[in-house]
Design a protein around this motif. Structure first.
Motif, mmCIF file in Angstrom:
data_model
loop_
_atom_site.group_PDB
_atom_site.id
_atom_site.type_symbol
_atom_site.label_atom_id
_atom_site.label_comp_id
_atom_site.label_asym_id
_atom_site.label_seq_id
_atom_site.Cartn_x
_atom_site.Cartn_y
_atom_site.Cartn_z
ATOM 1 N N LYS A 1 0.846 -1.199 0.000
ATOM 2 C CA LYS A 1 0.000 0.000 0.000
ATOM 3 C C LYS A 1 0.883 1.252 0.000
ATOM 4 O O LYS A 1 1.583 1.495 0.973
ATOM 5 C CB LYS A 1 -0.927 -0.001 1.211
ATOM 6 C CG LYS A 1 -1.950 -1.146 1.200
ATOM 7 C CD LYS A 1 -3.016 -0.996 2.235
ATOM 8 C CE LYS A 1 -2.475 -1.127 3.638
ATOM 9 N NZ LYS A 1 -3.557 -1.147 4.665
ATOM 10 N N TRP A 2 0.856 2.073 -1.117
ATOM 11 C CA TRP A 2 0.133 1.851 -2.352
ATOM 12 C C TRP A 2 1.094 2.081 -3.493
ATOM 13 O O TRP A 2 1.057 3.091 -4.176
ATOM 14 C CB TRP A 2 -1.056 2.806 -2.433
ATOM 15 C CG TRP A 2 -2.188 2.394 -1.541
ATOM 16 C CD1 TRP A 2 -3.179 1.516 -1.855
ATOM 17 C CD2 TRP A 2 -2.450 2.814 -0.206
ATOM 18 N NE1 TRP A 2 -4.046 1.361 -0.793
ATOM 19 C CE2 TRP A 2 -3.612 2.152 0.229
ATOM 20 C CE3 TRP A 2 -1.799 3.667 0.687
ATOM 21 C CZ2 TRP A 2 -4.150 2.314 1.488
ATOM 22 C CZ3 TRP A 2 -2.327 3.832 1.937
ATOM 23 C CH2 TRP A 2 -3.495 3.154 2.329
ATOM 24 N N ASP B 1 1.061 -6.725 2.220
ATOM 25 C CA ASP B 1 -0.019 -6.418 3.159
ATOM 26 C C ASP B 1 -1.345 -7.058 2.766
ATOM 27 O O ASP B 1 -1.717 -8.102 3.298
ATOM 28 C CB ASP B 1 -0.173 -4.894 3.318
ATOM 29 C CG ASP B 1 0.085 -4.151 2.023
ATOM 30 O OD1 ASP B 1 -0.563 -4.497 1.018
ATOM 31 O OD2 ASP B 1 0.929 -3.230 2.014
ATOM 32 N N HIS C 1 -3.575 -7.267 -3.797
ATOM 33 C CA HIS C 1 -3.531 -6.306 -4.897
ATOM 34 C C HIS C 1 -3.732 -7.080 -6.202
ATOM 35 O O HIS C 1 -3.975 -8.293 -6.175
ATOM 36 C CB HIS C 1 -2.196 -5.560 -4.905
ATOM 37 C CG HIS C 1 -1.922 -4.790 -3.656
ATOM 38 N ND1 HIS C 1 -2.415 -3.525 -3.427
ATOM 39 C CD2 HIS C 1 -1.202 -5.119 -2.537
ATOM 40 C CE1 HIS C 1 -2.022 -3.094 -2.238
ATOM 41 N NE2 HIS C 1 -1.279 -4.040 -1.675
ATOM 42 N N CYS D 1 -7.862 -2.030 -2.837
ATOM 43 C CA CYS D 1 -6.913 -2.348 -1.770
ATOM 44 C C CYS D 1 -6.810 -1.263 -0.704
ATOM 45 O O CYS D 1 -6.001 -1.375 0.211
ATOM 46 C CB CYS D 1 -5.530 -2.616 -2.372
ATOM 47 S SG CYS D 1 -4.861 -1.220 -3.319
ATOM 48 N N GLY D 2 -7.593 -0.182 -0.817
ATOM 49 C CA GLY D 2 -7.514 0.837 0.214
ATOM 50 C C GLY D 2 -7.626 2.240 -0.333
ATOM 51 O O GLY D 2 -8.038 2.468 -1.470
ATOM 52 N N HIS E 1 -5.951 3.180 -3.782
ATOM 53 C CA HIS E 1 -5.994 2.107 -4.777
ATOM 54 C C HIS E 1 -6.003 2.640 -6.202
ATOM 55 O O HIS E 1 -5.254 2.184 -7.061
ATOM 56 C CB HIS E 1 -7.230 1.238 -4.539
ATOM 57 C CG HIS E 1 -7.726 0.536 -5.760
ATOM 58 N ND1 HIS E 1 -7.053 -0.533 -6.324
ATOM 59 C CD2 HIS E 1 -8.816 0.755 -6.555
ATOM 60 C CE1 HIS E 1 -7.708 -0.947 -7.394
ATOM 61 N NE2 HIS E 1 -8.775 -0.180 -7.553
ATOM 62 N N MET F 1 -2.601 3.703 -7.593
ATOM 63 C CA MET F 1 -1.487 2.761 -7.459
ATOM 64 C C MET F 1 -1.060 2.286 -8.847
ATOM 65 O O MET F 1 -1.351 1.165 -9.272
ATOM 66 C CB MET F 1 -1.901 1.589 -6.574
ATOM 67 C CG MET F 1 -0.789 0.630 -6.234
ATOM 68 S SD MET F 1 -1.397 -0.606 -5.061
ATOM 69 C CE MET F 1 -0.106 -1.837 -5.199
#
Length: 312
Positions: free
Chosen positions: A151-152, A198, A201, A242-243, A246, A249
């Motif tokens: 991340k990320w 983590d 992805h 993924c957060g 994202h 990324m």
């Protein structure tokens, strides 16, 4: 008076035969026209991305085009039968048309034909999927890249062999200020070994028409492409939510000639940064297809004005 199912009118039979011949000739002409042109290009790939840069991408594209043409052919045939029945057997006065209890050839056709269509599509799908997913192909040893997601951002490690036991000979690490550039050559097989630091992805380059999830832990998701065919810069993305960042990324795949790739790797192993190594082979040192994202980590995040007013 209702005619019996065994009664057949010769004139109607002749008309039916004529229509069947006409439909057959029309289908033959249509197939000839379709095979004589690039159907996918004419119809913008029927929604499928074009301009793939690997043989695997071309095989998936061809399968999609062939499947779409088959589906359209079946659809046109079925629609034609529906409208023909609506027109041919519409009510004319008070007389009923010939009543038929069953038609064995027709029932045989609409039972066997779908089975044959599904079997053919399944066969070619299995063939293409097996070829695309194949790893450890015989022949030239592939270039091995370890894809590390976090991340990320991304880290790309150029390895001297396959698996966890191999050693990293050069590495590219992305940051919030610098987009990571993955440099690879044309004409050589590439092996990607993926892992995450983590969460899950997903490694995706749209022009490769292929993506693989990147899992944390001891899972190493592996896939190979037989070669990259076209030089250029291609944006890569994370295709798994993924957060927070994202959507930002990104990375860039830079495809160069084999000679330039060898020079790039020589510069990297000599201690140069990725940007310096790219400059040494005449390439742009930074990503050209995407740009670093704004982390928005500034004074406004803390709402100092409101905090000051609350303290007075």
């Amino acid at each position: 008076m209702v005619a019996r199912g065994s009664e057949v009118r010769p004139r109607s039979q002749r008309r039916g035969a004529g229509r069947l011949v006409g439909v057959s000739l029309g289908a033959a002409v249509l197939l000839t026209l379709l095979t004589g042109c690039d159907v996918g290009k004419t119809f913008d790939g029927f929604g499928w991305p074009q301009n793939g840069i690997t043989p695997e991408a071309h095989r998936m594209y061809d399968l999609w085009i062939a499947s779409t043409i088959a589906a359209l052919a079946v659809g046109v045939f079925v629609w034609g039968l529906i409208f023909w029945c609506v027109i041919r057997y519409r009510k004319r006065g008070d007389a009923l048309p010939v009543q038929t209890r069953f038609n064995m050839p027709m029932e045989f056709l609409y039972t066997i034909a779908p089975i044959l269509i599904v079997a053919v599509l399944f066969y070619y799908t299995a063939i293409v999927q097996t070829g695309v997913d194949k790893v450890d192909r015989p022949g030239e040893q592939p270039i091995v890249v370890e894809v590390v997601a976090f991340k990320w951002n991304w880290q790309f490690n150029y390895r001297d062999g396959k698996g966890k036991e191999a050693k990293t000979v050069a590495s590219t690490l992305g940051t919030s200020d610098v987009i990571p550039v993955l440099v690879l050559p044309t004409g050589r097989p590439i092996r990607f070994e993926e892992t995450s630091k983590d969460v899950i992805h997903s490694f995706w380059v749209p022009e490769m028409l292929f993506k693989r999830d990147v899992f944390p832990g001891n899972v190493r998701n592996v896939f190979e492409v037989s070669q990259l065919e076209t030089e250029g810069a291609y944006v890569g993305r994370c295709a798994e939510l993924c957060g927070t960042y994202h959507s930002m990324m990104n990375f860039e795949l830079r495809v160069v000639s084999p000679d330039k790739y060898d020079q790039f790797m020589a510069a990297k192993t000599a201690g140069k940064s990725t940007q310096e190594a790219l400059q040494s082979i005449g390439e742009d040192p930074f990503a050209t297809k995407t740009h670093p994202f704004d982390t928005k980590r500034n004074d406004r995040n803390f709402n100092k004005t409101s905090a000051a007013g609350a303290g007075n």
